[in-house]
Every structure is written in structure tokens, then in C-alpha cells.
Design a protein around this motif. Structure first.
Motif, PDB file in Angstrom:
ATOM      1  N   GLY A 170       0.785  -1.232   0.000  1.00 59.72           N
ATOM      2  CA  GLY A 170       0.000   0.000   0.000  1.00 59.72           C
ATOM      3  C   GLY A 170       0.813   1.275   0.000  1.00 59.72           C
ATOM      4  O   GLY A 170       0.240   2.379  -0.049  1.00 59.72           O
ATOM      5  N   ALA A 171       2.143   1.170   0.045  1.00 62.20           N
ATOM      6  CA  ALA A 171       2.974   2.371   0.113  1.00 62.20           C
ATOM      7  C   ALA A 171       3.226   2.942  -1.274  1.00 62.20           C
ATOM      8  O   ALA A 171       3.314   2.217  -2.272  1.00 62.20           O
ATOM      9  N   ALA A 172       3.349   4.258  -1.342  1.00 60.07           N
ATOM     10  CA  ALA A 172       3.713   4.929  -2.580  1.00 60.07           C
ATOM     11  C   ALA A 172       5.227   4.933  -2.709  1.00 60.07           C
ATOM     12  O   ALA A 172       5.953   4.990  -1.709  1.00 60.07           O
ATOM     13  N   ALA A 173       5.715   4.858  -3.932  1.00 59.71           N
ATOM     14  CA  ALA A 173       7.156   4.815  -4.161  1.00 59.71           C
ATOM     15  C   ALA A 173       7.804   6.138  -3.746  1.00 59.71           C
ATOM     16  O   ALA A 173       7.309   7.214  -4.097  1.00 59.71           O
ATOM     17  N   PRO A 174       8.897   6.090  -3.002  1.00 61.29           N
ATOM     18  CA  PRO A 174       9.593   7.336  -2.647  1.00 61.29           C
ATOM     19  C   PRO A 174      10.307   7.898  -3.862  1.00 61.29           C
ATOM     20  O   PRO A 174      10.671   7.169  -4.791  1.00 61.29           O
ATOM     21  N   THR A 175      10.505   9.187  -3.871  1.00 65.37           N
ATOM     22  CA  THR A 175      11.260   9.800  -4.958  1.00 65.37           C
ATOM     23  C   THR A 175      12.758   9.540  -4.759  1.00 65.37           C
ATOM     24  O   THR A 175      13.210   9.168  -3.666  1.00 65.37           O
ATOM     25  N   LEU A 176      13.513   9.739  -5.826  1.00 63.23           N
ATOM     26  CA  LEU A 176      14.956   9.558  -5.736  1.00 63.23           C
ATOM     27  C   LEU A 176      15.551  10.514  -4.699  1.00 63.23           C
ATOM     28  O   LEU A 176      16.411  10.109  -3.895  1.00 63.23           O
ATOM     29  N   ASP A 177      15.100  11.748  -4.686  1.00 64.47           N
ATOM     30  CA  ASP A 177      15.618  12.715  -3.705  1.00 64.47           C
ATOM     31  C   ASP A 177      15.325  12.249  -2.281  1.00 64.47           C
ATOM     32  O   ASP A 177      16.169  12.403  -1.385  1.00 64.47           O
ATOM     33  N   GLU A 178      14.116  11.704  -2.062  1.00 66.07           N
ATOM     34  CA  GLU A 178      13.772  11.211  -0.721  1.00 66.07           C
ATOM     35  C   GLU A 178      14.686  10.065  -0.304  1.00 66.07           C
ATOM     36  O   GLU A 178      15.143   9.996   0.849  1.00 66.07           O
ATOM     37  N   VAL A 179      14.963   9.178  -1.244  1.00 60.02           N
ATOM     38  CA  VAL A 179      15.838   8.037  -0.942  1.00 60.02           C
ATOM     39  C   VAL A 179      17.249   8.513  -0.638  1.00 60.02           C
ATOM     40  O   VAL A 179      17.881   8.070   0.336  1.00 60.02           O
ATOM     41  N   ARG A 180      17.767   9.415  -1.454  1.00 61.03           N
ATOM     42  CA  ARG A 180      19.126   9.901  -1.239  1.00 61.03           C
ATOM     43  C   ARG A 180      19.243  10.625   0.097  1.00 61.03           C
ATOM     44  O   ARG A 180      20.211  10.420   0.848  1.00 61.03           O
ATOM     45  N   THR A 181      18.266  11.447   0.403  1.00 56.15           N
ATOM     46  CA  THR A 181      18.284  12.173   1.679  1.00 56.15           C
ATOM     47  C   THR A 181      18.261  11.197   2.847  1.00 56.15           C
ATOM     48  O   THR A 181      18.971  11.387   3.856  1.00 56.15           O
ATOM     49  N   ALA A 199      27.475   7.114  -1.065  1.00 51.01           N
ATOM     50  CA  ALA A 199      26.752   5.850  -0.947  1.00 51.01           C
ATOM     51  C   ALA A 199      25.287   5.961  -1.354  1.00 51.01           C
ATOM     52  O   ALA A 199      24.624   4.939  -1.551  1.00 51.01           O
ATOM     53  N   ALA A 200      24.779   7.158  -1.488  1.00 51.41           N
ATOM     54  CA  ALA A 200      23.363   7.326  -1.810  1.00 51.41           C
ATOM     55  C   ALA A 200      23.085   6.899  -3.254  1.00 51.41           C
ATOM     56  O   ALA A 200      23.816   7.285  -4.172  1.00 51.41           O
ATOM     57  N   PRO A 201      22.042   6.095  -3.483  1.00 48.59           N
ATOM     58  CA  PRO A 201      21.733   5.634  -4.849  1.00 48.59           C
ATOM     59  C   PRO A 201      21.470   6.789  -5.806  1.00 48.59           C
ATOM     60  O   PRO A 201      20.875   7.799  -5.438  1.00 48.59           O
ATOM     61  N   ARG A 202      21.907   6.609  -7.040  1.00 49.38           N
ATOM     62  CA  ARG A 202      21.657   7.586  -8.098  1.00 49.38           C
ATOM     63  C   ARG A 202      20.503   7.147  -8.993  1.00 49.38           C
ATOM     64  O   ARG A 202      20.084   7.888  -9.869  1.00 49.38           O
ATOM     65  N   GLU A 203      20.044   5.915  -8.786  1.00 47.62           N
ATOM     66  CA  GLU A 203      18.846   5.400  -9.443  1.00 47.62           C
ATOM     67  C   GLU A 203      18.108   4.532  -8.438  1.00 47.62           C
ATOM     68  O   GLU A 203      18.734   3.838  -7.624  1.00 47.62           O
ATOM     69  N   VAL A 204      16.772   4.548  -8.518  1.00 45.12           N
ATOM     70  CA  VAL A 204      15.942   3.661  -7.693  1.00 45.12           C
ATOM     71  C   VAL A 204      14.895   3.023  -8.599  1.00 45.12           C
ATOM     72  O   VAL A 204      14.184   3.725  -9.334  1.00 45.12           O
ATOM     73  N   HIS A 205      14.802   1.699  -8.564  1.00 46.93           N
ATOM     74  CA  HIS A 205      13.839   0.960  -9.373  1.00 46.93           C
ATOM     75  C   HIS A 205      12.924   0.167  -8.442  1.00 46.93           C
ATOM     76  O   HIS A 205      13.403  -0.560  -7.567  1.00 46.93           O
ATOM     77  N   VAL A 206      11.635   0.311  -8.628  1.00 42.46           N
ATOM     78  CA  VAL A 206      10.657  -0.439  -7.841  1.00 42.46           C
ATOM     79  C   VAL A 206      10.390  -1.776  -8.516  1.00 42.46           C
ATOM     80  O   VAL A 206      10.097  -1.824  -9.721  1.00 42.46           O
ATOM     81  N   VAL A 207      10.506  -2.869  -7.773  1.00 38.67           N
ATOM     82  CA  VAL A 207      10.274  -4.216  -8.311  1.00 38.67           C
ATOM     83  C   VAL A 207       9.284  -4.941  -7.403  1.00 38.67           C
ATOM     84  O   VAL A 207       9.129  -4.617  -6.226  1.00 38.67           O
TER      85      VAL A 207
END
Length: 395
Positions: free
Chosen positions: A342-353, A363-371
Motif C-alpha cells: 500500500g505504500a507509494a514509491a519514494p522519490t529519488l531525492d527522498e531516498v538519497r536524503t 553511498a546514496a543511490p543515483r537510481e531507484v527501481h521499484v520491483v
């Protein structure tokens, strides 16, 4: 269990290596009989292989079925690491029994085991060896791990100490079913190995009353040899430039076909490909694999540390971090994430932060893929190579 010598040939105790096919759902009693004969020296060494014809043929050809092997070897367990080439850890009866005995000493004594992992894998084989030492017969559950069948299998274990050995993905699957969760909570210990366990899964298991014991080890050490960061009795651990080096009574004799360089070259020790750290209380923490390191911008990022940071994000249920080629950086850090229901995918900026709160920005990802799920190999290890190939072009 007193071993009896087999015939000598050419003045050396040797015998030909045999293959034993292990069905997906083995009948425990015949396999126990085979293993007991090997452990007490009545029968020559065996190579357990899966029933899949293609896999079995590959292993028997690669590891020298029918060729002589030293008499003190009980089992040859296939291990390929990340190379894909079978090497075959040669385990003596002494090492297997030392491992099983030390496990019993650590978790509460001999008991009855639920076999839920393939019995040609070292974790499944050790369930069988522990059962032999305990004088009990394990209850076999198909490794496909149908959680609907788990309560019945656990109930069939009967009274007394009861244990199982699982991988993290199986625990996560069980936690999605209330009856399966309750069944696991009745066990005296659930050994979890085969790779890191996501923090969210560990926390949920603890809240459900499941006694998880995290194990670290490999075929070369007769299975798990460090439990919850503490070596089993007879096991030695040291760090060499951050690399984990293991020794002691559970160590394999070497590889069926030695490699170059040989990680067994130093007598009594095995040089792993894992990076670790030991805290002030002597607890070992595995930080990642040397060959999983991502070279980015002149620095090396260990995926497991980034994964541990990502798993604390409320929308991420599971994740894998890997590197893909980058013209500017050498490699860039990429993450594949499985979302919590039920969760919405976080944005790349949210993940990096989020990652940068505990780790360096590199170490912060420069790409995020939802699988929907992470690709796995063996008994549950994340297949980073498959992910790196899948997203090599940034797709």
C-alpha cells in the motif's frame, strides 16, 4: 560414533567419490542412513546433488565422481561463490560433527528439526547431521515453503526442543500468514542464514515472539559457524585488513579442485570474501562482500551498508543495491526496492536524503527501481549480477 577404516590402496586411505541424488522433498530416514554410514566411516565420501538432471550432471562432471578422494572426507558440498564454477568443499566427519555439536551447545541442546532447506545444501545437510547426533528424525517440508503447510509440519515435530533452519525470505513469507507465524513462534530457535536478514523482517519476527538466531558461515566452514556475531565453540575468527578469516574445528579440508589463489593456503584458516568489523564486545558484524563493492568516484561503497540504511525507510520492505557502469564515476550506485504493501514509491531525492542521514553522499543511490520481488539464487541470496545486467542501461 566410532569411525571404521575402509580398505587401503597404494598405501593411502582413499576411495572413489560417490554422488547421491537428493529429491526436492527427501524421505528423511534413507538419507539419515546414508549420512550415518559416511560419518562413522563405513561408507566412502558422497557428493549430494539435486534431482534436477542438468544440475546433477554438471556437478558430477565438475567434481570428479568416481575419482579417488581421501578417506577422511565425508561430504563434498558444492560451492561456487560468485564464480559459477563448482569448487566442492571437502568436509570431514570431524568437522561436521563439531559443527552440529557446537550448534546444540549454543541453542539449547539436541532436539527435533524441521528440514525446510534443500538437503544437498550445507544448511540442509547440517539439519540431517544434527538429527543423527540427537537420535531424532527431522520432519521434511518442501523447500518451496508453502506457508499453509508450515503449522502441520511444526506440529509433527512433537514434544521436546524443536528447531529449524531457514533463510530470510522464508521467514518473511511466514510472517505474512498468521498461522505460520504462530507456528514458528513455538520453536525453540529459528536459525537464519544464507545472507543478510532485512531489519524490518528481524523486527517483525521479534515482535511475533520468534526466536531468530542469525548465523554466518558457508560450505567451507560446515555451515554456520558464527551465531548472532559470536563464534561457536571451537571456531576462530580474525580480521585481516577488514577481510574475515575463519578457522577452527568446523573448517573444511580444502577444495576438491583447489583454486588460485587458494583461500585455504594458510594452514588452519579460510580467507573469506567478506568484509567485517568486530565491536568492543567481540561481536562480529558482516559489512558486505569484497567482490560486491561498488567503485564510484574513486571510493568503494559496500551494498550491504546502503541496504541497511534503505531498510529503515518506512516505504521499503526489501531492497538490493548494486553498481552499473558509469562513464564519469566508473560505477554508479543503484537500488532495487520492494515497497511495503500500500505504500507509494519514494522519490529519488527522498531516498538519497534518507541514506545520507547515516552514510556519506557517495553511498546514496543515483537510481531507484521499484520491483515486485528481488531475483535470488541458491537458497535465497539476492542476485546482484542479474539486477546489474537488467539495469545496465538505466532502463
Amino acid at each position: 560414533m566410532a569411525a571404521r577404516r575402509r580398505p587401503r590402496r597404494r598405501g593411502i586411505d582413499i576411495a572413489p567419490l560417490r554422488a547421491v541424488v537428493i529429491p526436492q522433498l527427501p524421505a528423511p530416514e534413507p538419507l539419515l542412513a546414508v549420512l550415518e554410514g559416511v560419518l562413522d566411516g563405513r561408507e566412502p565420501a558422497i557428493l549430494p546433488v539435486p534431482a534436477d538432471v542438468r544440475s546433477a550432471e554438471h556437478l558430477t562432471t565438475s567434481l570428479g565422481i568416481g575419482e579417488d578422494i581421501d578417506d577422511d572426507v565425508a561430504l563434498v558440498v558444492s560451492t561456487s561463490g560468485t564464480t559459477g564454477t563448482p569448487k566442492g568443499a571437502m568436509l570431514t566427519a570431524r568437522a561436521l560433527i563439531a559443527s552440529a555439536s557446537a550448534t546444540h551447545d549454543r541453542i539449547g541442546g539436541p532436539g527435533t528439526w524441521l528440514l525446510a532447506l534443500p538437503a544437498y545444501h550445507v544448511a540442509g545437510l547440517q539439519v540431517m547431521v544434527r538429527s543423527i547426533l540427537a537420535g531424532t528424525v527431522p520432519v521434511a517440508l518442501d523447500p518451496s515453503f508453502d506457508v499453509a503447510d508450515l503449522p502441520r509440519a511444526v506440529d509433527a515435530l512433537g514434544p521436546g526442543p524443536r528447531y529449524t533452519s531457514l533463510v530470510a525470505v522464508q521467514v518473511a513469507k511466514a510472517l505474512g500468514d498468521p498461522a505460520a507465524t504462530a507456528a514458528l513462534a513455538t520453536l525453540d530457535a529459528v536459525l537464519v542464514g544464507g545472507g543478510p536478514m532485512p531489519g524490518t523482517v528481524a523486527e517483525a519476527a521479534a515482535q511475533a515472539g520468534i526466536r531468530v538466531v542469525r548465523t554466518y558461515g558457508m560450505s567451507e566452514t560446515a555451515g554456520g559457524c558464527v551465531y548472532d556475531g559470536v563464534p561457536l565453540d571451537g571456531v576462530r575468527v580474525r580480521l585481516d585488513g577488514g577481510r574475515v578469516v575463519l578457522g577452527g574445528t568446523t573448517l573444511a579440508k580444502g577444495y576438491r579442485h583447489p583454486t588460485d589463489p587458494d583461500p585455504f593456503a594458510e594452514p588452519g584458516w579460510f580467507r573469506t570474501d567478506d568484509v567485517g568489523a568486530v565491536d568492543d564486545s567481540g561481536v562480529l558484524r558482516i559489512l558486505g562482500r569484497i567482490d560486491d563493492g561498488i567503485g564510484t568516484g574513486g571510493l568503494t561503497v559496500l551494498p550491504q551498508l546502503v541496504e541497511a540504511a534503505l531498510e529503515t525507510h518506512p516505504t521499503i520492505a526489501d531492497c538490493a543495491v548494486f553498481g552499473v557502469a558509469d562513464e564519469r564515476l566508473g560505477q554508479r550506485v543503484v537500488a532495487a526496492v520492494v515497497l511495503t504493501p500500500g505504500a507509494a514509491a519514494p522519490t529519488l531525492d527522498e531516498v538519497r536524503t534518507h541514506v545520507e542521514r547515516t552514510l556519506e553522499p557517495t553511498a546514496a543511490p543515483r537510481e531507484v527501481h521499484v520491483v515486485d520481488e528481488l531475483p535470488r539464487r541458491g537458497i535465497g541470496k539476492v542476485d546482484r549480477k542479474e539486477l546489474a545486467a537488467r539495469y545496465a542501461t538505466g532502463a
